[in-house]
Design a protein around this motif. Structure first.
Motif, mmCIF file in Angstrom:
data_model
loop_
_atom_site.group_PDB
_atom_site.id
_atom_site.type_symbol
_atom_site.label_atom_id
_atom_site.label_comp_id
_atom_site.label_asym_id
_atom_site.label_seq_id
_atom_site.Cartn_x
_atom_site.Cartn_y
_atom_site.Cartn_z
ATOM 1 N N THR A 185 0.843 -1.184 0.000
ATOM 2 C CA THR A 185 0.000 0.000 0.000
ATOM 3 C C THR A 185 0.881 1.238 0.000
ATOM 4 O OG1 THR A 185 -1.763 1.203 1.124
ATOM 5 C CG2 THR A 185 -0.255 -0.021 2.531
ATOM 6 N N ASN A 186 0.480 2.241 -0.756
ATOM 7 C CA ASN A 186 1.164 3.528 -0.769
ATOM 8 C C ASN A 186 0.421 4.441 0.180
ATOM 9 O OD1 ASN A 186 2.288 2.199 -2.919
ATOM 10 N ND2 ASN A 186 1.973 3.838 -4.384
ATOM 11 N N GLN A 187 1.151 5.130 1.057
ATOM 12 C CA GLN A 187 0.517 6.005 2.030
ATOM 13 C C GLN A 187 1.294 7.306 2.155
ATOM 14 O OE1 GLN A 187 -2.396 5.341 3.577
ATOM 15 N NE2 GLN A 187 -2.486 3.368 2.547
ATOM 16 N N ILE A 188 0.578 8.367 2.507
ATOM 17 C CA ILE A 188 1.194 9.658 2.767
ATOM 18 C C ILE A 188 2.010 9.529 4.049
ATOM 19 C CG2 ILE A 188 0.744 12.077 3.355
ATOM 20 C CD1 ILE A 188 -1.855 11.788 1.709
ATOM 21 N N ALA A 189 3.220 10.104 4.028
ATOM 22 C CA ALA A 189 4.097 9.972 5.191
ATOM 23 C C ALA A 189 4.823 11.275 5.460
ATOM 24 C CB ALA A 189 5.109 8.848 4.961
ATOM 25 N N ALA A 190 5.145 11.485 6.721
ATOM 26 C CA ALA A 190 5.946 12.621 7.165
ATOM 27 C C ALA A 190 7.044 12.077 8.068
ATOM 28 C CB ALA A 190 5.078 13.625 7.923
ATOM 29 N N SER A 191 8.101 12.884 8.219
ATOM 30 C CA SER A 191 9.219 12.459 9.044
ATOM 31 C C SER A 191 8.880 12.644 10.520
ATOM 32 C CB SER A 191 10.467 13.266 8.697
ATOM 33 O OG SER A 191 11.517 12.938 9.586
ATOM 34 N N TYR A 192 9.050 11.617 11.305
ATOM 35 C CA TYR A 192 8.769 11.660 12.739
ATOM 36 C C TYR A 192 9.766 12.577 13.446
ATOM 37 C CZ TYR A 192 7.922 10.009 17.501
ATOM 38 O OH TYR A 192 7.619 9.934 18.842
ATOM 39 N N GLU A 193 11.021 12.568 12.983
ATOM 40 C CA GLU A 193 12.094 13.357 13.601
ATOM 41 C C GLU A 193 12.300 14.688 12.899
ATOM 42 O OE1 GLU A 193 14.553 10.179 12.665
ATOM 43 O OE2 GLU A 193 14.493 9.259 14.648
ATOM 44 N N GLU A 194 11.424 15.012 11.937
ATOM 45 C CA GLU A 194 11.499 16.234 11.151
ATOM 46 C C GLU A 194 12.850 16.367 10.446
ATOM 47 O OE1 GLU A 194 10.274 19.538 13.574
ATOM 48 O OE2 GLU A 194 8.220 18.786 13.700
ATOM 49 N N LYS A 195 13.328 15.245 9.861
ATOM 50 C CA LYS A 195 14.538 15.222 9.037
ATOM 51 C C LYS A 195 14.123 14.785 7.645
ATOM 52 C CE LYS A 195 17.176 12.726 12.196
ATOM 53 N NZ LYS A 195 18.315 11.876 12.472
ATOM 54 N N ALA A 196 14.797 15.301 6.640
ATOM 55 C CA ALA A 196 14.507 14.900 5.259
ATOM 56 C C ALA A 196 14.908 13.436 5.066
ATOM 57 C CB ALA A 196 15.268 15.791 4.292
ATOM 58 N N ILE A 197 14.076 12.695 4.361
ATOM 59 C CA ILE A 197 14.358 11.282 4.086
ATOM 60 C C ILE A 197 14.293 11.104 2.573
ATOM 61 C CG2 ILE A 197 13.682 8.883 4.492
ATOM 62 C CD1 ILE A 197 12.239 9.826 7.043
ATOM 63 N N PRO A 198 15.412 10.683 1.951
ATOM 64 C CA PRO A 198 15.450 10.560 0.483
ATOM 65 C C PRO A 198 14.681 9.333 -0.028
ATOM 66 C CG PRO A 198 17.541 9.877 1.425
ATOM 67 C CD PRO A 198 16.707 10.389 2.559
ATOM 68 N N SER A 199 14.345 9.384 -1.295
ATOM 69 C CA SER A 199 13.665 8.271 -1.955
ATOM 70 C C SER A 199 14.531 7.024 -1.906
ATOM 71 C CB SER A 199 13.377 8.661 -3.402
ATOM 72 O OG SER A 199 12.670 7.641 -4.041
ATOM 73 N N GLY A 200 13.927 5.878 -1.716
ATOM 74 C CA GLY A 200 14.645 4.608 -1.657
ATOM 75 C C GLY A 200 15.083 4.214 -0.258
ATOM 76 N N SER A 201 14.910 5.097 0.719
ATOM 77 C CA SER A 201 15.323 4.802 2.097
ATOM 78 C C SER A 201 14.346 3.834 2.743
ATOM 79 C CB SER A 201 15.367 6.087 2.929
ATOM 80 O OG SER A 201 16.296 6.986 2.410
ATOM 81 N N ARG A 202 14.873 2.968 3.592
ATOM 82 C CA ARG A 202 14.035 2.067 4.389
ATOM 83 C C ARG A 202 13.589 2.825 5.631
ATOM 84 N NH1 ARG A 202 11.976 -2.358 2.634
ATOM 85 N NH2 ARG A 202 12.284 -3.416 4.594
ATOM 86 N N VAL A 203 12.303 2.717 5.947
ATOM 87 C CA VAL A 203 11.748 3.429 7.096
ATOM 88 C C VAL A 203 10.888 2.485 7.923
ATOM 89 C CG1 VAL A 203 11.793 5.717 6.025
ATOM 90 C CG2 VAL A 203 9.785 4.253 5.723
ATOM 91 N N VAL A 204 10.636 2.901 9.149
ATOM 92 C CA VAL A 204 9.704 2.203 10.030
ATOM 93 C C VAL A 204 8.614 3.194 10.406
ATOM 94 C CG1 VAL A 204 10.991 2.685 12.155
ATOM 95 C CG2 VAL A 204 9.440 0.734 12.070
ATOM 96 N N VAL A 205 7.382 2.727 10.421
ATOM 97 C CA VAL A 205 6.257 3.579 10.809
ATOM 98 C C VAL A 205 6.249 3.664 12.332
ATOM 99 C CG1 VAL A 205 3.769 3.915 10.722
ATOM 100 C CG2 VAL A 205 4.951 2.854 8.770
ATOM 101 N N VAL A 206 6.446 4.881 12.851
ATOM 102 C CA VAL A 206 6.501 5.085 14.292
ATOM 103 C C VAL A 206 5.099 5.276 14.856
ATOM 104 C CG1 VAL A 206 7.421 6.548 16.136
ATOM 105 C CG2 VAL A 206 8.811 6.074 14.111
ATOM 106 N N GLU A 207 4.297 6.105 14.188
ATOM 107 C CA GLU A 207 2.928 6.323 14.632
ATOM 108 C C GLU A 207 2.081 6.826 13.468
ATOM 109 O OE1 GLU A 207 2.353 9.299 17.643
ATOM 110 O OE2 GLU A 207 3.609 10.756 16.623
ATOM 111 N N VAL A 208 0.786 6.824 13.688
ATOM 112 C CA VAL A 208 -0.158 7.292 12.677
ATOM 113 C C VAL A 208 -1.031 8.352 13.324
ATOM 114 C CG1 VAL A 208 -2.009 6.631 11.099
ATOM 115 C CG2 VAL A 208 -0.184 5.016 11.596
#
Length: 177
Positions: free
Chosen positions: A140-163
């Protein structure tokens, strides 16, 4: 006793016919009033098992009454034993295998917390991007924002911290340990 057996048999058959033809309509009309029968109690107390046992009791009692020369107490006990064996068979051969057979592809955004994903649209420090998260057998594709307010480049692996408010707040994760 023949009347009792006939009532059990006919009642069980009518229950089966009504539940097959009108089951969904009745369930909606009663707004799940009887869902506690299959959810809160032991799993062997399913309506299918109970009504199946009553129907088998009626059929076995009726057959034994008409075609054997046994006394009514022996017939009632034999019919009860046959009904219990039949209900156990219905439970183990039909109800129990069907309990977990229904799979769903539905998910909630809240259930994505803790999931791993990949950034497919870069996430700026203050703003939103997009992540691809694996859900069951699909993605699924979902809208996301940075939890730590840092830029995250395309292709990076992330973990969903909260919704929050339909937005996944993610944090970059390094899996190269």
């Amino acid at each position: 006793m023949e009347t009792v057996y006939m009532t059990c048999l006919i009642g069980g058959v009518l229950y089966a016919i009504v539940s097959v033809i009108f089951g969904d309509w009745i369930s909606q009309a009663l707004d799940g009033m009887f869902d506690f029968l299959s959810l809160d109690g032991p799993s062997f107390l399913q309506p299918m098992t109970l009504v199946g046992g009553i129907t088998i009791f009626g059929g076995a009692g009726l057959l034994l009454e008409r075609y054997s020369g046994l006394s009514w107490t022996i017939i009632a006990l034999l019919a009860l034993l046959i009904a219990i064996a039949g209900a156990v068979a219905v439970f183990f051969l039909y109800v129990r295998p069907m309990e977990n057979s229904e799979n769903s592809i539905a998910f909630t955004l809240g259930s994505l917390a803790g999931s791993l994903g990949e950034v497919i649209v870069p996430i700026p420090e203050q703003g939103c991007g997009e992540v691809l998260v694996k859900v069951g057998a699909g993605n699924t594709n979902q809208i996301a924002a940075s939890y730590e307010e840092k830029a995250i480049p395309s292709g990076s692996r992330v973990v969903v911290v909260e919704v929050r408010e339909g937005v996944l707040y993610v944090s970059e994760v390094n899996l190269d340990m």
